[in-house]
Motif scaffolding. Structure first.
Motif, short mmCIF file in Angstrom:
data_model
loop_
_atom_site.label_atom_id
_atom_site.label_comp_id
_atom_site.label_asym_id
_atom_site.label_seq_id
_atom_site.Cartn_x
_atom_site.Cartn_y
_atom_site.Cartn_z
N LYS A 86 0.87 -1.18 0.00
CA LYS A 86 0.00 0.00 0.00
C LYS A 86 0.91 1.23 0.00
CE LYS A 86 -3.92 -2.35 1.19
NZ LYS A 86 -3.51 -3.72 1.26
N ASP A 87 0.71 2.10 -0.94
CA ASP A 87 1.54 3.30 -1.03
C ASP A 87 0.97 4.41 -0.17
OD1 ASP A 87 3.33 2.12 -2.88
OD2 ASP A 87 1.95 2.57 -4.53
N GLY A 88 1.83 5.34 0.21
CA GLY A 88 1.39 6.50 0.98
C GLY A 88 1.42 6.27 2.47
N GLU A 89 0.79 7.20 3.20
CA GLU A 89 0.77 7.13 4.65
C GLU A 89 -0.18 6.03 5.12
OE1 GLU A 89 0.06 10.69 6.82
OE2 GLU A 89 1.34 11.88 5.49
N LEU A 90 0.16 5.45 6.25
CA LEU A 90 -0.72 4.47 6.87
C LEU A 90 -1.87 5.17 7.57
CD1 LEU A 90 1.85 2.16 8.71
CD2 LEU A 90 0.61 1.65 6.59
N PRO A 91 -3.04 4.53 7.65
CA PRO A 91 -4.09 5.08 8.50
C PRO A 91 -3.57 5.11 9.95
CG PRO A 91 -4.94 3.30 7.12
CD PRO A 91 -3.44 3.32 6.95
N ASP A 92 -4.03 6.05 10.72
CA ASP A 92 -3.56 6.19 12.10
C ASP A 92 -4.15 5.10 12.98
OD1 ASP A 92 -2.65 6.98 14.56
OD2 ASP A 92 -3.45 9.01 14.44
N SER A 93 -3.31 4.23 13.50
CA SER A 93 -3.73 3.13 14.37
C SER A 93 -3.47 3.42 15.84
CB SER A 93 -3.02 1.83 13.97
OG SER A 93 -3.40 1.43 12.68
N ALA A 124 4.50 3.32 11.90
CA ALA A 124 3.91 2.30 12.77
C ALA A 124 4.45 2.41 14.19
CB ALA A 124 4.17 0.91 12.21
N LEU A 125 5.75 2.61 14.31
CA LEU A 125 6.34 2.76 15.65
C LEU A 125 5.87 4.04 16.31
CD1 LEU A 125 10.03 1.56 15.11
CD2 LEU A 125 8.03 0.24 15.81
#
Length: 163
Positions: A86-93, A124-125
């Motif tokens: 998946k390209d781009g920023e990750l959804p905020d988890s 992610a971190l």
């Protein structure tokens, strides 16, 4: 090292034999752990971890089960949908990670599904994960050859180490 595969309850015994002989530390099925309680018990009897998988928006029941029985770590789905790059920023988890901690989960959380770049690993971190699961992008790099795989793994390691 963890063996990740898609579950086939009909092939549980051959899978258990293969996993036990392989030298891995555990098994991850990207599916609800509730369905695999007896397989998880067998793994534990062999000194292996059954890695719990929590979907992108986990229900309380799944989190409570993971909190009670998880060993090793828990994988939390980082993006909705199927596995793959998946390209781009990750959804905020961050909110989900905080919520599962409040529900009692104490084992480390690794975000996975969609993580394919050093930037995403760092994100992610920053959201509170203690690790990442990077499957598809690792396989893609391996298919490009040994040098590409080494370069990819090194870039991920440096991102996780904050370099």
């Amino acid at each position: 090292m963890v063996w990740m595969t898609y579950p086939d309850t009909a092939a549980a015994e051959p899978l258990l034999d293969a996993v036990t002989r392989s030298g891995v530390d555990g098994v991850l099925f990207p599916a609800s752990a509730r369905r695999f309680a007896s397989f998880a018990d067998e793994l534990e009897r062999h000194g292996l971890h059954f890695i719990h998988f929590l979907p992108y928006d986990p229900g309380v029941r799944e989190v409570v089960m993971a909190a009670r029985t998880s060993r090793g770590y828990v994988m939390l789905q980082a993006t909705s949908g199927i596995t793959g790059r998946k390209d781009g920023e990750l959804p905020d988890s961050a909110g989900v990670i905080e919520a599962v901690r409040r529900l009692g989960l104490r084992t480390p959380i690794a975000l996975g599904i969609g993580i394919s770049s050093p930037q995403q690993a760092r994100e992610a971190l920053e959201m509170g994960a203690q690790g990442v699961v990077v499957g598809s992008a690792t396989v893609e790099a391996a298919l490009e050859g040994e040098r590409a795989l080494a370069t990819f793994i090194r870039s991920m390691r440096e991102a996780l180490d904050g370099r």
